[in-house]
Design a protein around this motif. Structure first.
Motif, PDB file in Angstrom:
ATOM      1  N   LEU A  60       4.899  -0.046   0.207  1.00 25.78           N
ATOM      2  CA  LEU A  60       5.383  -0.150   1.581  1.00 25.78           C
ATOM      3  C   LEU A  60       5.648  -1.595   1.977  1.00 25.78           C
ATOM      4  O   LEU A  60       4.959  -2.526   1.520  1.00 25.78           O
ATOM      5  CB  LEU A  60       4.377   0.481   2.541  1.00 25.78           C
ATOM      6  CG  LEU A  60       4.421   2.014   2.572  1.00 25.78           C
ATOM      7  CD1 LEU A  60       3.152   2.589   3.158  1.00 25.78           C
ATOM      8  CD2 LEU A  60       5.633   2.487   3.347  1.00 25.78           C
ATOM      9  N   LYS A  61       6.658  -1.774   2.805  1.00 19.94           N
ATOM     10  CA  LYS A  61       7.072  -3.081   3.282  1.00 19.94           C
ATOM     11  C   LYS A  61       6.976  -3.113   4.811  1.00 19.94           C
ATOM     12  O   LYS A  61       7.050  -2.068   5.448  1.00 19.94           O
ATOM     13  CB  LYS A  61       8.518  -3.354   2.871  1.00 19.94           C
ATOM     14  CG  LYS A  61       8.788  -3.234   1.394  1.00 19.94           C
ATOM     15  CD  LYS A  61      10.280  -3.405   1.095  1.00 19.94           C
ATOM     16  CE  LYS A  61      10.573  -3.268  -0.392  1.00 19.94           C
ATOM     17  NZ  LYS A  61      12.017  -3.426  -0.688  1.00 19.94           N
ATOM     18  N   PRO A  62       6.850  -4.290   5.396  1.00 20.44           N
ATOM     19  CA  PRO A  62       6.807  -4.370   6.861  1.00 20.44           C
ATOM     20  C   PRO A  62       8.024  -3.714   7.521  1.00 20.44           C
ATOM     21  O   PRO A  62       7.889  -3.134   8.609  1.00 20.44           O
ATOM     22  CB  PRO A  62       6.763  -5.876   7.120  1.00 20.44           C
ATOM     23  CG  PRO A  62       6.079  -6.435   5.916  1.00 20.44           C
ATOM     24  CD  PRO A  62       6.562  -5.589   4.769  1.00 20.44           C
ATOM     25  N   GLU A  63       9.169  -3.777   6.867  1.00 19.74           N
ATOM     26  CA  GLU A  63      10.367  -3.168   7.446  1.00 19.74           C
ATOM     27  C   GLU A  63      10.349  -1.642   7.412  1.00 19.74           C
ATOM     28  O   GLU A  63      11.237  -0.996   7.968  1.00 19.74           O
ATOM     29  CB  GLU A  63      11.640  -3.684   6.751  1.00 19.74           C
ATOM     30  CG  GLU A  63      11.612  -3.612   5.241  1.00 19.74           C
ATOM     31  CD  GLU A  63      11.198  -4.926   4.602  1.00 19.74           C
ATOM     32  OE1 GLU A  63      10.231  -5.561   5.089  1.00 19.74           O
ATOM     33  OE2 GLU A  63      11.840  -5.310   3.586  1.00 19.74           O
ATOM     34  N   ASP A  64       9.329  -1.061   6.777  1.00 20.43           N
ATOM     35  CA  ASP A  64       9.162   0.400   6.827  1.00 20.43           C
ATOM     36  C   ASP A  64       8.436   0.840   8.100  1.00 20.43           C
ATOM     37  O   ASP A  64       8.309   2.036   8.355  1.00 20.43           O
ATOM     38  CB  ASP A  64       8.372   0.881   5.611  1.00 20.43           C
ATOM     39  CG  ASP A  64       9.113   0.681   4.303  1.00 20.43           C
ATOM     40  OD1 ASP A  64       8.460   0.288   3.315  1.00 20.43           O
ATOM     41  OD2 ASP A  64      10.333   0.927   4.271  1.00 20.43           O
ATOM     42  N   ASP A  96      17.691  13.790  -1.726  1.00 22.98           N
ATOM     43  CA  ASP A  96      18.504  12.595  -1.537  1.00 22.98           C
ATOM     44  C   ASP A  96      17.702  11.610  -0.702  1.00 22.98           C
ATOM     45  O   ASP A  96      16.835  12.023   0.092  1.00 22.98           O
ATOM     46  CB  ASP A  96      19.823  12.918  -0.857  1.00 22.98           C
ATOM     47  CG  ASP A  96      20.834  11.795  -1.008  1.00 22.98           C
ATOM     48  OD1 ASP A  96      21.753  11.682  -0.177  1.00 22.98           O
ATOM     49  OD2 ASP A  96      20.692  10.989  -1.961  1.00 22.98           O
ATOM     50  N   TYR A  97      17.997  10.316  -0.901  1.00 20.14           N
ATOM     51  CA  TYR A  97      17.223   9.272  -0.243  1.00 20.14           C
ATOM     52  C   TYR A  97      18.132   8.195   0.315  1.00 20.14           C
ATOM     53  O   TYR A  97      19.216   7.932  -0.212  1.00 20.14           O
ATOM     54  CB  TYR A  97      16.273   8.613  -1.249  1.00 20.14           C
ATOM     55  CG  TYR A  97      15.239   9.534  -1.838  1.00 20.14           C
ATOM     56  CD1 TYR A  97      15.508  10.256  -2.996  1.00 20.14           C
ATOM     57  CD2 TYR A  97      13.987   9.681  -1.228  1.00 20.14           C
ATOM     58  CE1 TYR A  97      14.558  11.111  -3.530  1.00 20.14           C
ATOM     59  CE2 TYR A  97      13.037  10.535  -1.767  1.00 20.14           C
ATOM     60  CZ  TYR A  97      13.324  11.241  -2.919  1.00 20.14           C
ATOM     61  OH  TYR A  97      12.382  12.085  -3.449  1.00 20.14           O
ATOM     62  N   ASP A 109       0.828  -1.209   0.000  1.00 23.13           N
ATOM     63  CA  ASP A 109       0.000   0.000   0.000  1.00 23.13           C
ATOM     64  C   ASP A 109       0.859   1.254   0.000  1.00 23.13           C
ATOM     65  O   ASP A 109       2.092   1.184   0.075  1.00 23.13           O
ATOM     66  CB  ASP A 109      -0.919   0.008   1.224  1.00 23.13           C
ATOM     67  CG  ASP A 109      -2.055  -0.985   1.102  1.00 23.13           C
ATOM     68  OD1 ASP A 109      -2.731  -1.231   2.118  1.00 23.13           O
ATOM     69  OD2 ASP A 109      -2.259  -1.531  -0.012  1.00 23.13           O
ATOM     70  N   SER A 110       0.181   2.385  -0.058  1.00 26.90           N
ATOM     71  CA  SER A 110       0.846   3.683  -0.053  1.00 26.90           C
ATOM     72  C   SER A 110       0.339   4.542   1.104  1.00 26.90           C
ATOM     73  O   SER A 110      -0.787   4.371   1.575  1.00 26.90           O
ATOM     74  CB  SER A 110       0.593   4.431  -1.367  1.00 26.90           C
ATOM     75  OG  SER A 110       1.099   3.715  -2.467  1.00 26.90           O
ATOM     76  N   GLY A 114      13.317   4.848  -5.111  1.00 28.58           N
ATOM     77  CA  GLY A 114      12.392   4.263  -6.063  1.00 28.58           C
ATOM     78  C   GLY A 114      11.015   4.005  -5.497  1.00 28.58           C
ATOM     79  O   GLY A 114      10.076   3.721  -6.247  1.00 28.58           O
ATOM     80  N   ARG A 115      10.879   4.085  -4.168  1.00 33.67           N
ATOM     81  CA  ARG A 115       9.564   3.853  -3.542  1.00 33.67           C
ATOM     82  C   ARG A 115       9.020   5.110  -2.862  1.00 33.67           C
ATOM     83  O   ARG A 115       7.819   5.342  -2.853  1.00 33.67           O
ATOM     84  CB  ARG A 115       9.673   2.744  -2.495  1.00 33.67           C
ATOM     85  CG  ARG A 115      10.118   1.402  -3.057  1.00 33.67           C
ATOM     86  CD  ARG A 115       9.995   0.308  -2.010  1.00 33.67           C
ATOM     87  NE  ARG A 115      10.843   0.546  -0.846  1.00 33.67           N
ATOM     88  CZ  ARG A 115      10.397   0.600   0.410  1.00 33.67           C
ATOM     89  NH1 ARG A 115       9.103   0.455   0.664  1.00 33.67           N
ATOM     90  NH2 ARG A 115      11.245   0.798   1.413  1.00 33.67           N
TER      91      ARG A 115
END
Length: 124
Positions: free
Chosen positions: A86-90, A59-60, A16-17, A66-67
Protein backbone atom coordinates in the motif's frame (compact mmCIF):
# COMPACT_ATOMS: atom_id res chain seq x y z
CA UNK A 1 -32.90 -4.76 -3.45
CA UNK A 2 -29.29 -5.93 -3.16
CA UNK A 3 -27.52 -4.70 -0.04
CA UNK A 4 -23.75 -4.39 0.24
CA UNK A 5 -21.73 -4.02 3.42
CA UNK A 6 -17.98 -3.38 3.39
CA UNK A 7 -15.52 -4.21 6.15
CA UNK A 8 -11.79 -4.37 6.70
CA UNK A 9 -10.65 -0.78 6.34
CA UNK A 10 -8.15 0.82 8.69
CA UNK A 11 -4.94 2.76 9.11
CA UNK A 12 -1.64 1.21 8.03
CA UNK A 13 1.91 2.17 7.07
CA UNK A 14 3.19 2.33 3.53
CA UNK A 15 4.15 -1.13 2.33
CA UNK A 16 1.60 -2.88 4.54
CA UNK A 17 -1.37 -4.94 3.42
CA UNK A 18 -5.12 -4.77 4.04
CA UNK A 19 -7.98 -6.99 3.00
CA UNK A 20 -11.38 -5.49 2.34
CA UNK A 21 -14.50 -7.59 2.23
CA UNK A 22 -17.96 -6.91 0.85
CA UNK A 23 -20.98 -8.99 1.85
CA UNK A 24 -23.95 -9.01 -0.52
CA UNK A 25 -27.48 -9.90 0.51
CA UNK A 26 -30.86 -9.90 -1.17
CA UNK A 27 -31.44 -10.97 -4.79
CA UNK A 28 -27.78 -11.61 -5.59
CA UNK A 29 -28.83 -13.72 -8.59
CA UNK A 30 -29.37 -10.40 -10.38
CA UNK A 31 -25.73 -9.38 -10.02
CA UNK A 32 -23.51 -9.63 -13.10
CA UNK A 33 -20.34 -8.15 -11.64
CA UNK A 34 -19.00 -6.52 -8.50
CA UNK A 35 -16.49 -3.75 -8.31
CA UNK A 36 -14.44 -1.70 -5.93
CA UNK A 37 -14.16 2.04 -6.26
CA UNK A 38 -12.43 4.64 -4.14
CA UNK A 39 -12.93 8.30 -3.46
CA UNK A 40 -11.00 11.09 -1.79
CA UNK A 41 -12.66 14.31 -0.64
CA UNK A 42 -13.39 16.69 -3.49
CA UNK A 43 -12.69 14.17 -6.21
CA UNK A 44 -14.78 11.81 -8.28
CA UNK A 45 -15.19 8.18 -7.34
CA UNK A 46 -12.63 6.15 -9.32
CA UNK A 47 -12.46 2.55 -10.45
CA UNK A 48 -10.19 0.12 -8.64
CA UNK A 49 -11.17 -3.42 -9.67
CA UNK A 50 -14.06 -5.51 -10.94
CA UNK A 51 -14.93 -9.20 -11.03
CA UNK A 52 -17.75 -10.97 -12.80
CA UNK A 53 -20.00 -12.84 -10.42
CA UNK A 54 -20.17 -16.13 -12.32
CA UNK A 55 -17.04 -16.47 -14.44
CA UNK A 56 -14.60 -14.65 -12.22
CA UNK A 57 -13.11 -12.47 -14.96
CA UNK A 58 -11.26 -9.51 -13.50
CA UNK A 59 -9.92 -6.11 -14.44
CA UNK A 60 -7.93 -3.52 -12.53
CA UNK A 61 -7.04 0.12 -12.64
CA UNK A 62 -3.46 0.60 -13.85
CA UNK A 63 -2.55 2.22 -10.53
CA UNK A 64 -3.26 -0.97 -8.58
CA UNK A 65 -2.25 -3.72 -11.03
CA UNK A 66 0.20 -6.13 -9.46
CA UNK A 67 -0.61 -4.91 -5.94
CA UNK A 68 -4.36 -5.50 -5.51
CA UNK A 69 -6.31 -8.70 -6.11
CA UNK A 70 -10.08 -9.01 -6.30
CA UNK A 71 -11.78 -12.32 -5.62
CA UNK A 72 -15.25 -13.64 -4.95
CA UNK A 73 -16.86 -16.43 -2.97
CA UNK A 74 -20.22 -17.19 -4.56
CA UNK A 75 -21.23 -19.58 -1.78
CA UNK A 76 -20.82 -16.83 0.81
CA UNK A 77 -21.91 -13.97 -1.46
CA UNK A 78 -18.76 -12.04 -0.70
CA UNK A 79 -16.15 -10.18 -2.69
CA UNK A 80 -12.73 -9.37 -1.32
CA UNK A 81 -10.03 -6.90 -2.25
CA UNK A 82 -6.55 -7.90 -1.12
CA UNK A 83 -4.36 -4.80 -1.10
CA UNK A 84 -0.60 -5.27 -0.85
CA UNK A 85 2.30 -2.82 -0.96
CA UNK A 86 0.00 0.00 0.00
CA UNK A 87 1.03 3.56 -0.79
CA UNK A 88 -0.10 6.87 0.73
CA UNK A 89 -1.89 7.64 -2.53
CA UNK A 90 -4.14 4.62 -1.90
CA UNK A 91 -5.72 6.56 0.97
CA UNK A 92 -9.44 6.90 0.26
CA UNK A 93 -12.89 5.67 1.16
CA UNK A 94 -13.36 2.35 -0.61
CA UNK A 95 -16.79 1.40 -1.90
CA UNK A 96 -18.16 -1.93 -3.00
CA UNK A 97 -20.63 -1.85 -5.88
CA UNK A 98 -22.73 -4.26 -7.90
CA UNK A 99 -23.95 -4.05 -11.46
CA UNK A 100 -26.85 -5.86 -13.06
CA UNK A 101 -27.21 -6.70 -16.71
CA UNK A 102 -24.76 -8.44 -18.98
CA UNK A 103 -21.62 -6.36 -18.85
CA UNK A 104 -19.26 -4.89 -16.33
CA UNK A 105 -18.03 -1.33 -16.24
CA UNK A 106 -15.25 0.82 -14.84
CA UNK A 107 -17.55 3.83 -14.59
CA UNK A 108 -19.18 4.42 -11.22
CA UNK A 109 -22.53 5.65 -12.50
CA UNK A 110 -23.14 2.38 -14.35
CA UNK A 111 -23.41 0.52 -11.04
CA UNK A 112 -26.78 -0.20 -9.48
CA UNK A 113 -25.99 -0.90 -5.84
CA UNK A 114 -23.48 0.57 -3.41
CA UNK A 115 -22.17 -0.04 0.04
CA UNK A 116 -21.55 2.78 2.51
CA UNK A 117 -17.78 2.63 2.18
CA UNK A 118 -14.84 1.89 4.42
CA UNK A 119 -11.90 4.19 5.12
CA UNK A 120 -8.38 3.16 4.20
CA UNK A 121 -5.56 5.40 5.40
CA UNK A 122 -1.94 4.75 4.44
CA UNK A 123 0.77 6.73 6.19
CA UNK A 124 4.22 7.33 4.72
Amino acid sequence: QVQLVESGGGSVQAGDSLRLSCAASGPTFSIYAMGWFRQVPGKERTFVAVITWSGGSTDYADSVKGRFTISRDNAKNTVALQMNSLKPEDTAVYYCAAIRGGSWSSVWYDYDYWGRGTQVTVSA
